[in-house]
Design a protein around this motif. Structure first.
Motif, PDB file in Angstrom:
ATOM      1  N   LYS A  70       2.824  13.366  -7.724  1.00 13.92           N
ATOM      2  CA  LYS A  70       1.606  13.271  -8.531  1.00 13.92           C
ATOM      3  C   LYS A  70       0.437  13.977  -7.830  1.00 13.92           C
ATOM      4  N   GLY A  73       1.421  17.858  -7.739  1.00 14.00           N
ATOM      5  CA  GLY A  73       1.765  18.420  -9.050  1.00 14.00           C
ATOM      6  C   GLY A  73       3.021  19.278  -9.062  1.00 14.00           C
ATOM      7  N   ALA A  75       7.043  20.281  -9.377  1.00  9.79           N
ATOM      8  CA  ALA A  75       8.156  19.813 -10.219  1.00  9.79           C
ATOM      9  C   ALA A  75       9.214  19.148  -9.340  1.00  9.79           C
ATOM     10  N   LYS A  96       6.100  15.460 -12.837  1.00 14.69           N
ATOM     11  CA  LYS A  96       6.645  16.608 -13.571  1.00 14.69           C
ATOM     12  C   LYS A  96       8.100  16.817 -13.145  1.00 14.69           C
ATOM     13  N   ARG A  97       9.019  16.840 -14.107  1.00 18.10           N
ATOM     14  CA  ARG A  97      10.428  17.028 -13.765  1.00 18.10           C
ATOM     15  C   ARG A  97      10.797  18.506 -13.764  1.00 18.10           C
TER      16      ARG A  97
END
Ligand SMILES: [Zn+2]
Ligand SMILES: [Zn+2]
Length: 265
Positions: A70, A73, A75, A96-97
Motif C-alpha cells: 500500500k 503502490g 503490484a 494492487k495485484r
C-alpha cells in the motif's frame, strides 16, 4: 543485474533485485517501516519499486506485505494458494495485484523472467526460483527441507546463488530456546536446510559457475555465520582443483539485521 539482500532470517526476509529500470522486492517479512528504511539504506527509492513477489505465506516472508504494497503502490505477484493462506482478509483488496502466479508457472515482471519451482517446505505453495535479465541468471532458495534434484537441475548455469543454510545440527539439538516439536519441524524434510545439507549440495550438485554464493536464512539461535561459512567453503574446497582457489571469496553471508552490499552481475 544487481542484488541486495535487505534482511534474511526468521526475523524477516526481503531481497531487492534490479535490472535496468525494473526493481523487484522479493518477500516482505520485515515491518513496513523497517523495509522502507533498509531500501533507503541500500541507496534506492522505495517508490521506484515496480513489483513485489511473495514466495510463501510464512510471517517472516509475508507479514509486511499489505503495509509495504500500500505504501509503495507496487503490484503484488502472489499465488492464489499463498494469498489465501496469508489470512490478510480484506486488507489484500487494498493492494494492487500483479498477475496471479504459482510455483509451477513462469512469469515476467518488467525485464525479469522468473522461473519458479516447487520446494519441500510446509507452506501452501512455496517456491524457489531462478530469474533472468540482461543475460544474467540468479537462483534463490530459502525455506526448504533439502536441495532436491529439481533445485540441482534449475540452479545450473546461475551467475549467483542465494541459498538457505539455516542451522548447524548439533547447535539446533542443543538449543534451549526451541521446544523439541519445533526442532523436529526445522529438521524435517519440509522444514529448513542445515549447513551439512547445503555443503552436500555444493559438493555433489553445484556446477561451479556462480561466483557469488550467498548463505541465507541463518538461524540466530542454532547457527553462527562463521560455522556456516566454513562448512560451505570446505565443501567447495573438496571439489579441488575445480574451484578451491577462490572458494573463500565466493561465499558471502546474508544478515538478519542489515542489508548486504550490492552484488553486481
Ligand atoms: Zn523463512
Ligand atoms: Zn517458511
Amino acid at each position: 543485474m544487481r542484488i541486495c539482500i535487505l534482511g534474511s532470517g526468521s526475523s524477516g526476509n526481503a531481497t531487492l533485485i534490479v535490472a535496468g529500470e525494473t526493481r523487484v522486492l522479493i518477500d516482505c517479512g520485515l515491518s513496513g517501516k523497517e523495509t522502507m528504511r533498509r531500501i533507503q539504506e541500500a541507496g534506492e527509492d522505495p517508490h521506484k519499486i515496480n513489483a513485489i513477489v511473495i514466495t510463501h505465506e510464512h510471517g517472516d516472508h509475508a507479514s509486511g506485505l499489505h503495509v509495504i504494497a500500500k505504501t509503495i503502490g507496487a503490484a503484488v505477484f502472489i499465488s492464489t494458494a499463498t494469498l489465501n493462506a496469508c489470512k490478510l482478509g480484506d486488507k489484500v483488496n487494498k493492494v494492487k495485484r500483479g498477475d496471479a502466479i504459482s510455483s509451477a508457472q513462469d512469469f515476467e515482471v518488467g525485464d525479469f523472467k522468473f522461473h519458479p519451482f516447487t520446494i519441500p517446505h510446509d507452506a501452501a505453495d512455496p517456491f524457489a526460483f531462478t530469474v533472468e535479465a540482461d543475460g544474467i541468471k540468479i537462483g534463490m532458495a530459502v525455506d526448504l527441507g533439502y536441495y532436491h534434484g529439481l533445485a540441482a537441475e534449475r540452479f545450473r548455469e546461475c551467475d549467483a546463488l542465494i541459498l538457505e543454510s539455516n542451522y548447524e545440527t548439533d547447535m539446533l539439538r542443543a538449543c534451549t530456546y526451541y521446544p523439541w516439536s519445533l526442532k523436529q519441524r526445522i529438521m524435517g524434510r519440509h522444514g529448513h536446510t542445515s549447513n551439512d545439507e547445503l555443503a552436500r549440495f555444493l559438493r555433489d550438485d553445484f556446477d561451479g559457475r556462480a561466483h557469488h554464493i550467498v548463505l541465507a536464512h541463518l538461524s540466530q539461535n542454532s547457527n553462527h555465520p562463521e560455522v556456516a561459512r566454513l562448512a560451505a567453503i570446505q565443501a567447495l574446497q573438496e571439489r579441488a582443483p575445480l574451484f578451491s582457489s577462490n572458494a573463500e571469496s565466493r561465499v558471502k553471508i546474508a544478515n538478519y539485521a542489515a542489508p548486504t552490499p550490492w552484488i553486481e552481475l
